[in-house]
Design a protein around this motif. Structure first.
Motif, short mmCIF file in Angstrom:
data_model
loop_
_atom_site.label_atom_id
_atom_site.label_comp_id
_atom_site.label_asym_id
_atom_site.label_seq_id
_atom_site.Cartn_x
_atom_site.Cartn_y
_atom_site.Cartn_z
N ALA A 159 0.81 -1.23 0.00
CA ALA A 159 0.00 0.00 0.00
C ALA A 159 0.84 1.28 0.00
O ALA A 159 0.33 2.34 -0.36
N THR A 160 2.12 1.18 0.40
CA THR A 160 2.93 2.40 0.47
C THR A 160 3.75 2.64 -0.81
O THR A 160 4.40 3.67 -0.95
N GLY A 161 3.70 1.68 -1.74
CA GLY A 161 4.49 1.83 -2.98
C GLY A 161 3.80 2.73 -3.99
O GLY A 161 2.68 3.20 -3.76
N LEU A 162 4.50 2.95 -5.10
CA LEU A 162 3.97 3.83 -6.15
C LEU A 162 2.66 3.26 -6.72
O LEU A 162 1.67 3.98 -6.86
N VAL A 163 2.66 1.97 -7.04
CA VAL A 163 1.45 1.36 -7.61
C VAL A 163 0.39 1.17 -6.53
O VAL A 163 -0.79 1.46 -6.75
N GLY A 164 0.81 0.72 -5.33
CA GLY A 164 -0.15 0.53 -4.23
C GLY A 164 -0.89 1.82 -3.90
O GLY A 164 -2.12 1.82 -3.74
#
Ligand code: 3JN
Length: 340
Positions: free
Chosen positions: A13-18
């Motif tokens: 959830a903290t990534g670019l896609v998430g």
């Protein structure tokens, strides 16, 4: 009766896609009863705003998926490999953004505008794979041409934005650009070469054939989504100093003749496609204009005069939205509309 709503989890959830997945869920009003923000232990404890509420990021563990209906995964291949089957065993349907499950014959690989019927196959393993970004935008534009004239061969060169690599690469392009403009030395952390003001003919890892694994994703995934193993695909994937939006120069050879006007007319009616093609007024698809949008933009449509049935075109889409997050949420929408 109130609309049915679902327990959702976002892994990574903290990534670019998430984070874009979360934004898309909110924008598209996905019917959510409860939501879990999952990430590695390193990110656990951080807070994420979603629909005006604060959520604490939880560490992704074996127990994360109990009572979760749908989990969107974008936490890297290793996490998908280990945890998607665990989630599925708990009755959760996983929509996975990594390459891990894409070529598994028992797992559907879906682009909603192209093969929505394939979602039905989710019941075999409880997992649906989201294709590679470069493949998604190419098949959105090519499927209607394939249906009309039959595609025999595709030659494609990609111009891929650094956001495809992740946040660190976005920072690297920014920092190198600044350093070079200020005549300072550059640092290389993500790519083996300078990416600012440069093009790298290298995405993923090189195979013995000389192609990269990123290139082979375009070959294999295109055939699976278009349900035609006879299509020949020759890709070259290139990293360019663009932040968001992948562009592709695509040459197709068709079985039956098709004119550029017929291609334009087929694509104007195609779901998810926007034809942007008025070169005499300098109008053609641009990464900076596709960024933040969900359509796949197609222009520079012209006859390839070097073969009998050839068409050239330029295809652009936001790699983080249609190339990843939006496509995954659209799959989720089909899943809840028709199956859950
Ligand atoms: O580099 C790009 O523009 C796309 C990157 C895709 C990618 C990078 C690392 C791992 C993938 C992918 O989605 O195909 C994966 C993976 O799925 O494992």
């Amino acid at each position: 009766m109130a609309e049915k709503s679902y327990s959702v989890a976002v892994a990574g959830a903290t990534g670019l896609v998430g984070s874009q997945m979360l934004a898309c869920l909110a924008e598209r009003d996905f019917p959510i009863k409860s939501i879990k923000m999952l990430a590695s232990a390193r990110s656990a404890g951080r807070t994420i705003q979603f629909r005006g509420e604060s959520f604490t990021v939880e560490e992704l563990t074996e127990k994360s998926f109990k009572n979760v209906d749908i989990a969107f995964f974008s936490a890297g291949g290793a996490v998908s490999k280990k945890f998607a089957p665990i989630a599925a065993a708990d009755g959760c349907v996983v929509i996975d953004n990594s390459k891990t499950w894409r070529m598994d014959p028992d797992i559907p690989l879906v682009v909603p505008e192209v093969n929505p019927h394939a979602v039905a196959g989710y019941s075999k393993k409880g997992i649906i794979a989201n294709p590679n970004c470069s493949t998604i935008q190419m098949v959105v534009a090519l499927a209607p041409i394939h249906r009309k004239a039959g595609i025999k061969r595709i030659v494609v060169s990609t111009y891929q934005a650094v956001s495809g690599t992740g946040k660190a690469a976005v920072d690297e392009l920014m920092e190198q650009s600044r350093a070079i403009l200020e005549s300072q030395p550059i640092e290389k952390k993500v790519y083996p070469h300078q990416i600012a003001f440069n093009c790298l003919p290298h995405i993923g890892s090189f195979l013995e054939t000389g192609y990269t694994d990123e290139e082979m994703k375009m070959v294999n995934e295109t055939r699976k989504i278009l349900e035609d193993d006879g299509i020949a695909v020759s890709p070259t994937t290139i990293r360019v100093p663009v932040f968001y939006g992948h562009s592709e120069s695509v040459n197709v050879e068709t079985v039956n003749p098709i004119t550029p006007d017929e291609v334009r007319s087929v694509l104007e009616k195609a779901p998810g496609v926007k034809v942007v093609d008025n070169p005499s007024s300098n109008i053609y698809p641009l990464a900076v204009e596709a960024a933040g949008r969900d359509e796949t933009f197609v222009g520079r449509i012209r006859k390839d005069t070097s073969v009998e049935n050839g068409i050239d075109m330029w295809i652009v889409a936001d790699n983080i939205r249609k190339g990843a997050a939006t496509n995954a949420i659209q799959i989720g929408e089909i899943l809840i509309r028709d199956y859950l």
